[in-house]
Write a protein that holds these residues in place. Structure first.
Motif, short mmCIF file in Angstrom:
data_model
loop_
_atom_site.label_atom_id
_atom_site.label_comp_id
_atom_site.label_asym_id
_atom_site.label_seq_id
_atom_site.Cartn_x
_atom_site.Cartn_y
_atom_site.Cartn_z
N THR A 24 0.81 -1.22 0.00
CA THR A 24 0.00 0.00 0.00
C THR A 24 0.85 1.27 0.00
O THR A 24 0.33 2.35 -0.32
CB THR A 24 -0.98 0.02 1.18
OG1 THR A 24 -0.25 -0.15 2.39
CG2 THR A 24 -2.03 -1.07 1.03
N ASP A 25 2.14 1.16 0.34
CA ASP A 25 3.01 2.33 0.23
C ASP A 25 3.20 2.73 -1.23
O ASP A 25 3.33 3.90 -1.55
CB ASP A 25 4.38 2.07 0.87
CG ASP A 25 4.30 1.98 2.38
OD1 ASP A 25 3.27 2.38 2.95
OD2 ASP A 25 5.28 1.49 2.99
N GLU A 26 3.22 1.72 -2.11
CA GLU A 26 3.43 1.96 -3.53
C GLU A 26 2.12 2.05 -4.31
O GLU A 26 1.98 2.87 -5.21
CB GLU A 26 4.27 0.83 -4.17
CG GLU A 26 5.71 0.77 -3.69
CD GLU A 26 5.88 -0.17 -2.50
OE1 GLU A 26 4.91 -0.88 -2.16
OE2 GLU A 26 6.96 -0.17 -1.90
N CYS A 27 1.15 1.17 -4.00
CA CYS A 27 -0.07 1.02 -4.81
C CYS A 27 -1.26 1.71 -4.15
O CYS A 27 -1.56 1.47 -2.97
CB CYS A 27 -0.41 -0.45 -5.00
SG CYS A 27 0.92 -1.40 -5.78
N ALA A 28 -1.96 2.53 -4.92
CA ALA A 28 -3.16 3.20 -4.43
C ALA A 28 -4.31 2.21 -4.32
O ALA A 28 -4.37 1.22 -5.05
CB ALA A 28 -3.54 4.33 -5.38
N GLU A 29 -5.24 2.47 -3.42
CA GLU A 29 -6.44 1.64 -3.29
C GLU A 29 -7.34 1.85 -4.50
O GLU A 29 -7.54 2.97 -4.95
CB GLU A 29 -7.18 1.99 -2.00
CG GLU A 29 -8.33 1.06 -1.74
CD GLU A 29 -8.94 1.26 -0.36
OE1 GLU A 29 -10.13 1.60 -0.31
OE2 GLU A 29 -8.21 1.07 0.63
N SER A 30 -7.89 0.75 -5.02
CA SER A 30 -8.78 0.82 -6.18
C SER A 30 -10.23 0.97 -5.74
O SER A 30 -10.61 0.50 -4.66
CB SER A 30 -8.65 -0.45 -7.02
OG SER A 30 -7.38 -0.54 -7.60
N THR A 31 -11.01 1.61 -6.59
CA THR A 31 -12.46 1.72 -6.38
C THR A 31 -13.16 1.35 -7.68
O THR A 31 -12.57 1.45 -8.77
CB THR A 31 -12.88 3.16 -5.98
OG1 THR A 31 -12.46 4.06 -7.00
CG2 THR A 31 -12.26 3.56 -4.64
N LEU A 32 -14.40 0.95 -7.57
CA LEU A 32 -15.19 0.58 -8.75
C LEU A 32 -15.69 1.84 -9.44
O LEU A 32 -16.31 2.70 -8.83
CB LEU A 32 -16.38 -0.28 -8.34
CG LEU A 32 -17.31 -0.72 -9.46
CD1 LEU A 32 -16.60 -1.61 -10.47
CD2 LEU A 32 -18.52 -1.46 -8.86
N ARG A 33 -15.41 1.97 -10.72
CA ARG A 33 -15.91 3.08 -11.52
C ARG A 33 -17.21 2.67 -12.20
O ARG A 33 -18.21 3.37 -12.10
CB ARG A 33 -14.87 3.51 -12.55
CG ARG A 33 -15.30 4.68 -13.41
CD ARG A 33 -14.22 5.01 -14.45
NE ARG A 33 -14.53 6.21 -15.16
CZ ARG A 33 -14.07 7.41 -14.87
NH1 ARG A 33 -13.25 7.57 -13.85
NH2 ARG A 33 -14.42 8.46 -15.58
N GLU A 34 -17.21 1.53 -12.92
CA GLU A 34 -18.43 1.05 -13.59
C GLU A 34 -18.27 -0.39 -14.03
O GLU A 34 -17.17 -0.87 -14.25
CB GLU A 34 -18.76 1.91 -14.81
CG GLU A 34 -17.81 1.71 -15.97
CD GLU A 34 -18.22 2.42 -17.25
OE1 GLU A 34 -19.40 2.32 -17.63
OE2 GLU A 34 -17.34 3.07 -17.84
N VAL A 35 -19.42 -1.07 -14.15
CA VAL A 35 -19.46 -2.39 -14.77
C VAL A 35 -19.93 -2.16 -16.20
O VAL A 35 -20.98 -1.57 -16.43
CB VAL A 35 -20.45 -3.34 -14.03
CG1 VAL A 35 -20.54 -4.67 -14.75
CG2 VAL A 35 -20.04 -3.52 -12.58
N GLN A 36 -19.12 -2.60 -17.17
CA GLN A 36 -19.47 -2.37 -18.57
C GLN A 36 -20.36 -3.47 -19.14
O GLN A 36 -21.21 -3.19 -19.96
CB GLN A 36 -18.20 -2.22 -19.41
CG GLN A 36 -17.45 -0.96 -19.04
CD GLN A 36 -16.27 -0.70 -19.97
OE1 GLN A 36 -15.68 -1.60 -20.53
NE2 GLN A 36 -15.94 0.58 -20.11
N TRP A 37 -20.15 -4.70 -18.76
CA TRP A 37 -21.05 -5.79 -19.16
C TRP A 37 -20.85 -6.97 -18.23
O TRP A 37 -19.84 -7.09 -17.53
CB TRP A 37 -20.90 -6.21 -20.63
CG TRP A 37 -19.54 -6.74 -21.05
CD1 TRP A 37 -18.61 -6.06 -21.74
CD2 TRP A 37 -19.00 -8.05 -20.82
NE1 TRP A 37 -17.52 -6.86 -21.96
CE2 TRP A 37 -17.73 -8.09 -21.42
CE3 TRP A 37 -19.47 -9.18 -20.18
CZ2 TRP A 37 -16.91 -9.21 -21.37
CZ3 TRP A 37 -18.66 -10.31 -20.13
CH2 TRP A 37 -17.40 -10.31 -20.73
#
Length: 183
Positions: free
Chosen positions: A70-83
């Protein structure tokens, strides 16, 4: 008769070894469900609650996969489900319900068969970085859990410099990591 415990059954060796057992399934042949000819993909609305839950579970899964970094990688969040789609018995397969074969065998493909898990495919976008992923996942109905295999997840857009902080040291994270210094 071929042996169900063997992955492959040689078709061109003596008669006794080349007969494929009548009860052989895709699982017996080590064929992943999403390649099984007895099954078809059925579209599911991307806003379906189960699809949205699966998408959020995926984001949680990749955040956990990155959790030691986590020091290097940002936390991900869901933007959208495309299909999204789910695996169901194929129409051709369902037409054989209660039809006899030449030996008089009548398969039982009734709707009474309990369903314990459902396979889904999703294509979704996460932030930061607008990463686009496609994956297959299993929904274990009895436990109400989503199960992912890392090898069934593909990042289908370029991550380029977004993963530069791990590209030489943590190659397995490249498709999942958005480097904090990439902002």
């Amino acid at each position: 008769m071929g042996n169900l415990s063997h992955r492959g059954i040689p078709l061109f060796q003596g008669k006794s070894s080349c007969e494929v057992p009548a009860a052989r399934t895709c699982v017996d042949a080590f064929i992943e469900p999403h390649w099984c000819a007895c099954l078809d993909w059925e579209s599911v609305d991307a806003n379906d609650p189960i699809v949205q839950r699966a998408a959020r579970a995926f984001v949680k899964f990749i955040n956990k996969y990155n959790s030691d970094n986590t020091d290097e990688c940002a936390e991900s969040t869901l933007r959208e489900v495309q299909w999204s789609a789910r695996l169901v018995p194929s129409g051709a397969f369902r037409r054989f319900h209660s039809s006899k074969d030449k030996d008089g065998f009548v398969p039982n493909m009734s709707a009474d068969t309990p369903i314990t898990s459902v396979m889904y495919q999703l294509k979704l976008v996460t932030d930061p970085g607008k990463a686009i992923f496609e994956m297959s996942l299993m929904h274990d109905i009895s436990l109400d859990e989503f199960k992912f295999k890392i090898e069934d997840i593909s990042r289908i857009n370029e991550y380029g410099a977004q993963a530069r902080c791990v590209e030489n040291t943590l190659e397995h994270l490249r498709k999942f990591c958005y480097c904090r210094d990439a902002h």
